[in-house]
Write a protein that holds these residues in place. Structure first.
Motif, PDB file in Angstrom:
ATOM      1  N   ILE A 110       0.837  -1.206   0.000  1.00 58.57           N
ATOM      2  CA  ILE A 110       0.000   0.000   0.000  1.00 58.57           C
ATOM      3  C   ILE A 110       0.867   1.250   0.000  1.00 58.57           C
ATOM      4  CG2 ILE A 110      -1.696   1.308   1.329  1.00 58.57           C
ATOM      5  CD1 ILE A 110      -2.793  -1.359   2.318  1.00 58.57           C
ATOM      6  N   THR A 113       2.484   1.742  -3.578  1.00 54.39           N
ATOM      7  CA  THR A 113       1.530   2.115  -4.628  1.00 54.39           C
ATOM      8  C   THR A 113       1.007   3.537  -4.396  1.00 54.39           C
ATOM      9  OG1 THR A 113      -0.216   0.986  -3.373  1.00 54.39           O
ATOM     10  CG2 THR A 113       0.830  -0.234  -5.164  1.00 54.39           C
ATOM     11  N   GLN A 114       0.781   3.900  -3.121  1.00 59.43           N
ATOM     12  CA  GLN A 114       0.351   5.269  -2.828  1.00 59.43           C
ATOM     13  C   GLN A 114       1.446   6.275  -3.176  1.00 59.43           C
ATOM     14  OE1 GLN A 114      -0.770   5.031   1.307  1.00 59.43           O
ATOM     15  NE2 GLN A 114      -2.937   4.710   0.832  1.00 59.43           N
ATOM     16  N   LEU A 117       1.497   6.695  -6.892  1.00 59.18           N
ATOM     17  CA  LEU A 117       0.361   7.502  -7.368  1.00 59.18           C
ATOM     18  C   LEU A 117       0.575   8.992  -7.087  1.00 59.18           C
ATOM     19  CD1 LEU A 117      -2.677   5.250  -6.393  1.00 59.18           C
ATOM     20  CD2 LEU A 117      -1.938   5.850  -8.708  1.00 59.18           C
ATOM     21  N   GLY A 122       1.207   4.723 -12.147  1.00 63.58           N
ATOM     22  CA  GLY A 122       0.310   3.636 -11.810  1.00 63.58           C
ATOM     23  C   GLY A 122       1.007   2.293 -11.911  1.00 63.58           C
ATOM     24  N   ASN A 131      -5.402  -2.612 -11.351  1.00 63.95           N
ATOM     25  CA  ASN A 131      -4.729  -1.468 -11.951  1.00 63.95           C
ATOM     26  C   ASN A 131      -4.915  -0.293 -10.992  1.00 63.95           C
ATOM     27  OD1 ASN A 131      -3.801   0.699 -13.395  1.00 63.95           O
ATOM     28  ND2 ASN A 131      -5.178   0.440 -15.159  1.00 63.95           N
ATOM     29  N   THR A 132      -3.832   0.203 -10.393  1.00 63.04           N
ATOM     30  CA  THR A 132      -3.962   1.241  -9.365  1.00 63.04           C
ATOM     31  C   THR A 132      -4.448   2.559  -9.936  1.00 63.04           C
ATOM     32  OG1 THR A 132      -1.636   1.921  -9.582  1.00 63.04           O
ATOM     33  CG2 THR A 132      -2.141   0.184  -7.989  1.00 63.04           C
ATOM     34  N   SER A 137      -9.182   0.655  -6.969  1.00 66.16           N
ATOM     35  CA  SER A 137      -8.071  -0.312  -6.898  1.00 66.16           C
ATOM     36  C   SER A 137      -7.533  -0.478  -5.476  1.00 66.16           C
ATOM     37  CB  SER A 137      -6.929   0.127  -7.819  1.00 66.16           C
ATOM     38  OG  SER A 137      -6.397   1.372  -7.388  1.00 66.16           O
ATOM     39  N   GLU A 138      -7.568   0.584  -4.668  1.00 70.00           N
ATOM     40  CA  GLU A 138      -6.906   0.512  -3.367  1.00 70.00           C
ATOM     41  C   GLU A 138      -7.578  -0.496  -2.453  1.00 70.00           C
ATOM     42  OE1 GLU A 138      -5.168   3.423   0.135  1.00 70.00           O
ATOM     43  OE2 GLU A 138      -5.917   4.256  -1.739  1.00 70.00           O
ATOM     44  N   LEU A 141      -6.616  -3.869  -3.588  1.00 73.03           N
ATOM     45  CA  LEU A 141      -5.200  -4.076  -3.301  1.00 73.03           C
ATOM     46  C   LEU A 141      -5.002  -4.479  -1.840  1.00 73.03           C
ATOM     47  CD1 LEU A 141      -2.229  -3.828  -4.216  1.00 73.03           C
ATOM     48  CD2 LEU A 141      -2.299  -1.461  -3.458  1.00 73.03           C
TER      49      LEU A 141
END
Length: 555
Positions: A110, A113-114, A117, A122, A131-132, A137-138, A141
């Motif tokens: 997490i 990916t954050q 972003l 992505g 796909n973030t 998606s979160e 995920l």
């Protein structure tokens, strides 16, 4: 390309493949076995062809880690370089096989990916179909990463169960190169050639009361060497002395893994170890000898620990570490000689102590002789007493700075900041209903306890930092005391004299009757001293071929 703009385009019916993106990939295998490396090659080929086949995409060279676990990102160089390049804006989109390729830690997945972003990058987890850049998606995920993390936990539990079963079945786990044993298929057999060394170590230590360094030298002199042909390492001898296997006992539970994700271990107190006689481990020494050796080892260790620090232990005598043998480049060690006249403190070359007079011709030095020589040197140099006082005060002032309290404060504040950030992420997960209220409360309480401990430690460090600062009044008192000490009105103060002493070299030309020394101070030019023991006289000369105006003196 901006994430908000991408999501707007996707809501209007465009797919990710229709957008003009700079695309790269991340591939990883967790072992370096051939079949895994072949899998890695297939991943690289597949993603390279996939990205290059999309006319709207621009191919960016991928990032690859070989033979590295997904539990943590700390040692994954290519992964960390990819994150840095993403922050620098070198690509817009990453394709990877699945969440477990990225990380098996929910928080890591997490977090990264954050972070990506936030820099408009992505990630497509292909097998998981996440796909973030999708707005939902979160949540998916969190669920998928949680499953991956649980797999790591289950693997850890399976390994522990396997270890317990192996032990129950008489299989010996642990070091495959244990000195004194041969190990095959988890079964130990005694290697008689090496076992001779083990028995000799226990005999020298427990029966002959030798120190560990002396044992190392004795073994080398007797022709016993390590597998590489060197003298036995001190740590190796310690491990042999303390390993219960040598008396035929099983020993486990010396440490426990605190967190299966970080693999952080803590070493347990001996009272918590699991130890018992094990018929599958052949003993090399008797239990009585092993117990006696370890009782002595503990007693000596406690004596060492009774001093505030290792540095204090080695430097509690004024000349410790300051007398050097020119012939061997080794230091002189303190020895107390006992006779009918009482005790006498002397200093002997380490090579002489370990191997005898045949190995080193340097004479032993008496502390009383050194004190008298140093007193005469300072008596002559005390004409510039102020320079000496200034030098000593400078040394004293430097002592508090040896510990960087500012660095400690910064580290604790960083830890506090990190925990507060974790609390924020925990709250976000709770609001997204990714965790239960009970789980949120338990973890939040744990974070609060950590914060309380860190804040208390921060206050303590700040207090210690304040204590370490010497006031001007204190330094003036010290300065006055030093001036009195340097007058030598109350006799020799060895500790003070050797504070100003840097080191003494015992020259090769020294004999038992006539000792030649080079004395180096922490300021000024070094001087040579010739001490004649027959008539207790000594004379001085500057090493820069300038004779000091010092008459021959008698002690």
């Amino acid at each position: 390309m901006n994430v908000l703009k991408i999501r707007s385009e996707m809501r209007n019916g465009k797919s990710i493949f229709d957008l003009p993106l700079r695309v790269t990939f991340y591939a990883r295998v967790s072992t370096d076995k051939d079949e895994q490396l072949n899998s890695l090659e297939n991943q690289v080929q597949y993603y390279t062809e996939l990205i290059q086949s999309k006319p709207n995409w621009t191919y960016v060279k991928g990032y690859i880690d070989e033979g590295i676990s997904g539990t943590s990102t700390k040692k994954r160089d290519s992964f960390n370089r990819m994150i840095a390049d993403a922050n620098a804006g070198r690509f817009d989109f990453i394709i990877t096989k699945e969440i477990s390729r990225f990380s098996r830690s929910t928080l890591d997945s997490i977090q990264y990916t954050q972070q990506l972003l936030e820099h408009d990058v992505g990630v497509l987890f292909q097998n998981d179909n996440i796909n973030t850049l999708d707005s939902d998606s979160e949540f998916r995920l969190v669920v998928m990463a949680g499953v991956a993390q649980d797999e790591v936990r289950k693997l850890s539990e399976r390994l522990k169960f396997g270890f317990r079963q192996a032990i129950k079945n008489g299989h010996v786990l642990g070091n495959d190169k244990l000195w004194g044993y041969d190990k095959k298929d988890c079964v130990l057999t005694i290697n008689e050639e090496e076992a001779r060394v083990v028995r000799r170590i226990f005999d020298l230590y427990a029966n002959q009361q030798m120190g560990i360094r002396r044992i190392s030298q004795t073994l080398y002199d007797e022709g016993f060497t390590s597998r590489k042909g060197n003298a036995f390492n001190v740590l190796t001898i310690r491990h042999i002395l303390c390993n219960p296997k040598y008396k035929g006992w099983y020993c486990a539970n010396k440490s426990q893994t605190v967190d299966y994700r970080s693999k952080r271990k803590v070493f347990l107190e001996e009272s918590e170890w699991v130890m018992y006689p094990d018929p599958s481990i052949p003993a090399i020494v008797s239990e009585e000898l092993w117990d006696r050796a370890n009782a002595l080892y503990k007693r000596r260790s406690e004596q060492m620990m009774s001093h505030q620090s290792a540095a204090e232990f080695h430097n509690r005598y004024p000349y410790s570490g300051k007398i050097i043998c020119e012939e061997h480049g080794t230091s002189f060690h303190r020895q107390v000689l006992k006779s009918a006249k009482g005790e006498k403190e002397v200093w002997q070359c380490r090579v002489y102590r370990n191997r005898g007079r045949a190995a080193c011709s340097a004479p032993q030095l008496r502390t009383t002789e050194l004190d008298q020589i140093m007193a005469q040197i300072f008596d002559q140099l005390a004409q510039d007493k102020q320079a000496i006082v200034d030098a000593v005060v400078k040394v004293i002032q430097s002592v508090p700075d040896e510990h960087d309290y500012g660095r400690d404060v910064l580290r604790i504040e960083e830890d506090l900041s990190a925990i507060h950030a974790k609390k924020d992420r925990l709250l976000e997960m709770s609001m997204a209903e990714a965790i239960t209220i009970e789980e949120f409360k338990r973890r939040n309480d744990s974070f609060n306890e950590q914060i309380k401990e860190l804040e208390e430690r921060l206050e303590f460090v700040k207090t210690e930092a304040q204590k370490s600062k010497r006031s001007i009044e204190q330094l003036e008192q010290i300065r006055t005391a030093l001036e009195q000490e340097l007058s030598f009105e109350n006799g020799i103060n060895s500790t003070l004299v050797t504070t100003i002493l840097d080191h003494i070299v015992v020259k090769k030309s020294s004999t038992k009757e006539e000792v030649h020394l080079d004395i180096h101070l922490k300021f000024g030019d070094p001087c040579g001293v010739v001490f004649n023991r027959n008539d207790s006289s000594f004379c001085f000369s500057r090493l820069k071929n300038t004779t000091l105006q010092m008459p021959t003196r008698r002690i």
